[in-house]
Design a protein around this motif. Sequence first.
Motif, PDB file in Angstrom:
ATOM      1  N   SER A   7       0.813  -1.220   0.000  1.00 50.19           N
ATOM      2  CA  SER A   7       0.000   0.000   0.000  1.00 50.19           C
ATOM      3  C   SER A   7       0.844   1.267   0.000  1.00 50.19           C
ATOM      4  O   SER A   7       0.369   2.334  -0.403  1.00 50.19           O
ATOM      5  CB  SER A   7      -0.939   0.005   1.211  1.00 50.19           C
ATOM      6  N   ASP A   8       2.114   1.174   0.426  1.00 48.22           N
ATOM      7  CA  ASP A   8       2.994   2.341   0.413  1.00 48.22           C
ATOM      8  C   ASP A   8       3.322   2.799  -1.011  1.00 48.22           C
ATOM      9  O   ASP A   8       3.822   3.904  -1.199  1.00 48.22           O
ATOM     10  CB  ASP A   8       4.297   2.032   1.155  1.00 48.22           C
ATOM     11  N   PHE A   9       3.062   1.947  -1.968  1.00 52.73           N
ATOM     12  CA  PHE A   9       3.266   2.337  -3.377  1.00 52.73           C
ATOM     13  C   PHE A   9       2.457   3.599  -3.695  1.00 52.73           C
ATOM     14  O   PHE A   9       2.884   4.425  -4.499  1.00 52.73           O
ATOM     15  CB  PHE A   9       2.826   1.177  -4.278  1.00 52.73           C
ATOM     16  N   PHE A  10       1.303   3.739  -3.038  1.00 50.85           N
ATOM     17  CA  PHE A  10       0.411   4.862  -3.320  1.00 50.85           C
ATOM     18  C   PHE A  10       0.533   5.973  -2.273  1.00 50.85           C
ATOM     19  O   PHE A  10      -0.348   6.847  -2.193  1.00 50.85           O
ATOM     20  CB  PHE A  10      -1.030   4.365  -3.377  1.00 50.85           C
ATOM     21  N   ALA A  11       1.598   5.950  -1.482  1.00 54.58           N
ATOM     22  CA  ALA A  11       1.758   6.944  -0.418  1.00 54.58           C
ATOM     23  C   ALA A  11       1.935   8.348  -0.984  1.00 54.58           C
ATOM     24  O   ALA A  11       2.454   8.537  -2.081  1.00 54.58           O
ATOM     25  CB  ALA A  11       2.937   6.577   0.468  1.00 54.58           C
ATOM     26  N   TRP A  12       1.529   9.350  -0.197  1.00 50.94           N
ATOM     27  CA  TRP A  12       1.763  10.746  -0.563  1.00 50.94           C
ATOM     28  C   TRP A  12       3.151  11.154  -0.088  1.00 50.94           C
ATOM     29  O   TRP A  12       3.723  10.542   0.798  1.00 50.94           O
ATOM     30  CB  TRP A  12       0.727  11.645   0.126  1.00 50.94           C
TER      31      TRP A  12
END
Length: 400
Positions: A391-396
Amino acid sequence: MDFALPPELDAIRRRVREFVEDRLIPLEADRASYDEHENINPALLKTLRAEVKSAGLWAMQSKKYRGGAELPFIGMAACYEEMNRSIFGPVTFNSAAPDDGNMMVMEKVATDAQKQWWLQPVIDGTVQSSFAMTEPGGAGSDPTQTYTRAEKVGDRWRVTGRKWFITGAGESTHFILLARTSDDDRKGISAFLFHKDQPGWEIIRRIPIMGPEEHGGHCELSFDGLEIPEENVLMKPGDGLKMAQIRLGPARLTHCMRWTGMGRRALEIAQAHIETRKSFGMTLADRESVQTLMGEAALQLDISRLLTMRAAWKLDQGDRAKREVSMAKIVAADALHKAADTALQLLGAKGYSKDTPVEWMYRYARQARLVDGASEVHRMVLAQELRARGSDFFAWGVDG
């Protein structure tokens, strides 16, 4: 979250746009403006480059004390886009590949002495440079497949092997060369600097391609005993892959910056045509089917621009922006081809002719999905990042 360009950078962008509009675009319709390889005539280029220097718009990626404009990546993105509204733009501003990427990496990793003899003349525009990585059956999207070898003999490195599709090599004076110096998987490749007048190498041929060429073409090179002194190793022996990654990320992104500009120009040419061309009682611009084509092409170009600007911003924050650059590279390549193809379709026979630069753009655009890593490789990079990061792939924000 502010998507506006800072006023000082927008002012430079406007000046670039004015130069392109007033000086470059009018030249494209004159066949005397071109050389035999469909690029800008060298004598004309020399005149225009002097004008760009006088206007203070020269080598925007380079340090001010070296004669450049020293823009951040977001400023480069906006200005490079404006430059490539003309097919003559990037080389006129000294912001074309491969010089552009070579200048940036040399500024980061070269010694002071290397910068003085190798880098400064490239920034000044007195010489061209090439990046010799790709090999027949070897290095391409995967630089670890380098078979050209450099063996230490006394205080020098002796190079044997072959490279091909080396952009600009036919006119280049300065070269960056990747060669294998050991069988180590991670530290087995080194980077070297050499000058065209050194013995032990030759250009086998200028490879014919389907598209228009950069100055110096795309050449096949043979190395048979080229000797390079220790002081012309770039970084340290074994750091070739590290150097390549430092170079290739920002260089890939500058392609995206330029491609968005070229795509915009293709749609501008198409828009002017469909506003006046009538068919079966109405203009093409009023037909829903044509609006759909133009709307989709414009949509893809704007997505390309946003991804490019996000990657540029992250580079300015000190982030490697690995996945962001890969995303931009995939989308920008497709968006350029979509824009050129759409413009050609709507122009009809006129688009297929040489009466506009659209057919030039169409042939040029097909390389975009190949150069600096094929689109499939960049998708693989994204899949690996997603697998590793979850999910960190989509982190800001910025990774650091």
